[in-house]
Scaffold this motif. Structure first.
Motif, short mmCIF file in Angstrom:
data_model
loop_
_atom_site.label_atom_id
_atom_site.label_comp_id
_atom_site.label_asym_id
_atom_site.label_seq_id
_atom_site.Cartn_x
_atom_site.Cartn_y
_atom_site.Cartn_z
N THR A 1 -40.15 -24.03 -13.73
CA THR A 1 -38.85 -23.62 -14.31
C THR A 1 -38.72 -22.10 -14.37
O THR A 1 -37.60 -21.58 -14.50
CB THR A 1 -38.69 -24.17 -15.74
OG1 THR A 1 -39.77 -23.68 -16.55
CG2 THR A 1 -38.68 -25.69 -15.75
N TYR A 2 -39.86 -21.39 -14.24
CA TYR A 2 -39.79 -19.93 -14.33
C TYR A 2 -39.17 -19.30 -13.09
O TYR A 2 -38.70 -18.16 -13.13
CB TYR A 2 -41.19 -19.36 -14.56
CG TYR A 2 -41.77 -19.76 -15.90
CD1 TYR A 2 -41.34 -19.16 -17.08
CD2 TYR A 2 -42.72 -20.77 -15.98
CE1 TYR A 2 -41.84 -19.55 -18.31
CE2 TYR A 2 -43.24 -21.17 -17.20
CZ TYR A 2 -42.79 -20.56 -18.37
OH TYR A 2 -43.30 -20.94 -19.58
N THR A 3 -39.19 -20.04 -11.98
CA THR A 3 -38.59 -19.50 -10.75
C THR A 3 -37.38 -20.31 -10.29
O THR A 3 -36.60 -19.84 -9.46
CB THR A 3 -39.64 -19.49 -9.62
OG1 THR A 3 -40.22 -20.80 -9.50
CG2 THR A 3 -40.73 -18.47 -9.93
N ALA A 4 -37.21 -21.51 -10.82
CA ALA A 4 -36.10 -22.37 -10.39
C ALA A 4 -34.77 -21.80 -10.86
O ALA A 4 -34.66 -21.17 -11.92
CB ALA A 4 -36.29 -23.78 -10.94
N LEU A 5 -33.74 -22.01 -10.07
CA LEU A 5 -32.38 -21.60 -10.41
C LEU A 5 -31.50 -22.84 -10.59
O LEU A 5 -31.84 -23.93 -10.14
CB LEU A 5 -31.81 -20.71 -9.30
CG LEU A 5 -32.58 -19.42 -9.00
CD1 LEU A 5 -31.92 -18.69 -7.82
CD2 LEU A 5 -32.64 -18.53 -10.22
#
Length: 321
Positions: A10-14
């Protein structure tokens, strides 16, 4: 510990959906116990007048048998008055704000009008029980002022030695004196004054702080309201030699949290107080000058009627903390 190489988190997902509570929480002093306890009626002019009268003090009347009859001197009634006061709040919302999807409300205009309606109700309560002002006629540049309860109670009063009672007809305000703590003795003094005046108060209004002081009285009671074996509510009351008097706190009375340095205890017979409307609360349109929803304003025009100030009492000049 480490996560495997190239693990998608979730830290890189958009494009993640927001977790947004679809509700709005408001803390508001929504109670208006004075308004909900007294009568209501209609005013027909901006300057409202009424009459009060008194019964002569009883005495041991002795009449001679066969005496010549002579008329007793008649005291005329007293005319008391108050002005109506206008309270107005307006809101304008852009068409964009009204159209976009929002959390916690559908129409922004409807939501803002709801808040204004609560606000104006509390403002009226503040005018009635939380101001120490005489009535004023106003002008084309200054709004009319309606006198509140404090401008009328002048007879059954316990006050500091340097305080001054008003005339009792709304034309002047009381002068606050040096504050002192609320005690049961002060309350009992005013209840006795009321009884000697023929008054039968049924409601005590106090600030939240003084409500706490009342709970220390020896004769403070909490009564349970039961209907068919089910608890329907709780009534706070003070048992006195002159009857049981209900007690309620009113957030709009003068107190430290609304920047006052003095407070009072109002001991009221609610049958002798009325809120009169020249214009009941209404929603109205006003001129649209921008890219907005049709702008609205809410307004009411009201006054206070003190049918006879001797019906009630006041413990004045009380500490706020």
């Amino acid at each position: 510990m480490t996560i495997p190489t190239n693990t998608y988190t979730t830290y890189t997902a958009l494009g993640q959906a927001e977790d947004f509570n679809n509700a709005i929480s408001i803390v508001v002093q929504e109670q208006a116990p004075f308004q909900s306890s007294v009568g209501q009626g209609t005013a027909y002019a901006k300057f409202h007048q009424w009459q009060t009268d008194v019964i002569a003090t009883p005495s041991n009347v002795v009449t001679i048998e066969g005496d010549t009859i002579a008329a007793t001197a008649v005291t005329p009634t007293a005319v008391i008055a108050n002005y109506t006061q206008i309270q107005l709040q307006a809101v304008s919302v852009t068409l964009t704000e009204e159209q976009v999807r929002k959390y916690g409300r559908g129409s922004e205009m409807a939501y803002q009008l709801m808040k204004i309606g609560i606000f104006l109700k509390l403002c009226m309560e503040r005018t009635m029980v939380g101001t120490n002002l005489a009535y004023a006629a106003g002008s084309t540049t200054v709004g009319r002022q309606s006198a509140g309860v404090l401008a009328y109670i002048a007879t059954n009063v316990s006050k500091a030695s340097d305080g001054t009672n008003p005339t009792g007809n709304g034309t002047d305000a009381r002068t606050d004196g040096t504050v002192r703590p609320l005690t049961q003795a002060l309350f009992n003094t005013v209840m006795q004054q009321c009884a000697e005046s023929g008054a039968t108060p049924n409601l005590v209004l106090a600030s939240p702080f003084n409500m706490g002081q009342i709970q220390k009285f020896d004769n403070y009671q909490t009564k349970m309201q039961m209907v068919d074996g089910t608890l329907q509510g709780v009534i706070d009351a003070i048992a006195t030699p002159f009857g049981l008097v209900q007690v309620r706190y009113d957030n709009q009375m003068r107190s430290s949290f609304n920047s006052n340095t003095t407070s009072e205890l109002m001991i009221l017979d609610t049958n002798f107080w009325r809120v009169l409307y020249l214009r009941p609360l209404s929603i109205n349109d006003y001129a649209k000058t921008g890219d907005t929803v049709d702008p609205k304003y809410m307004v009411h025009e009201f006054t206070l009627e003190a049918l006879n100030q001797k019906s009630s009492g006041l413990v004045a000049d009380l500490a706020v903390s």
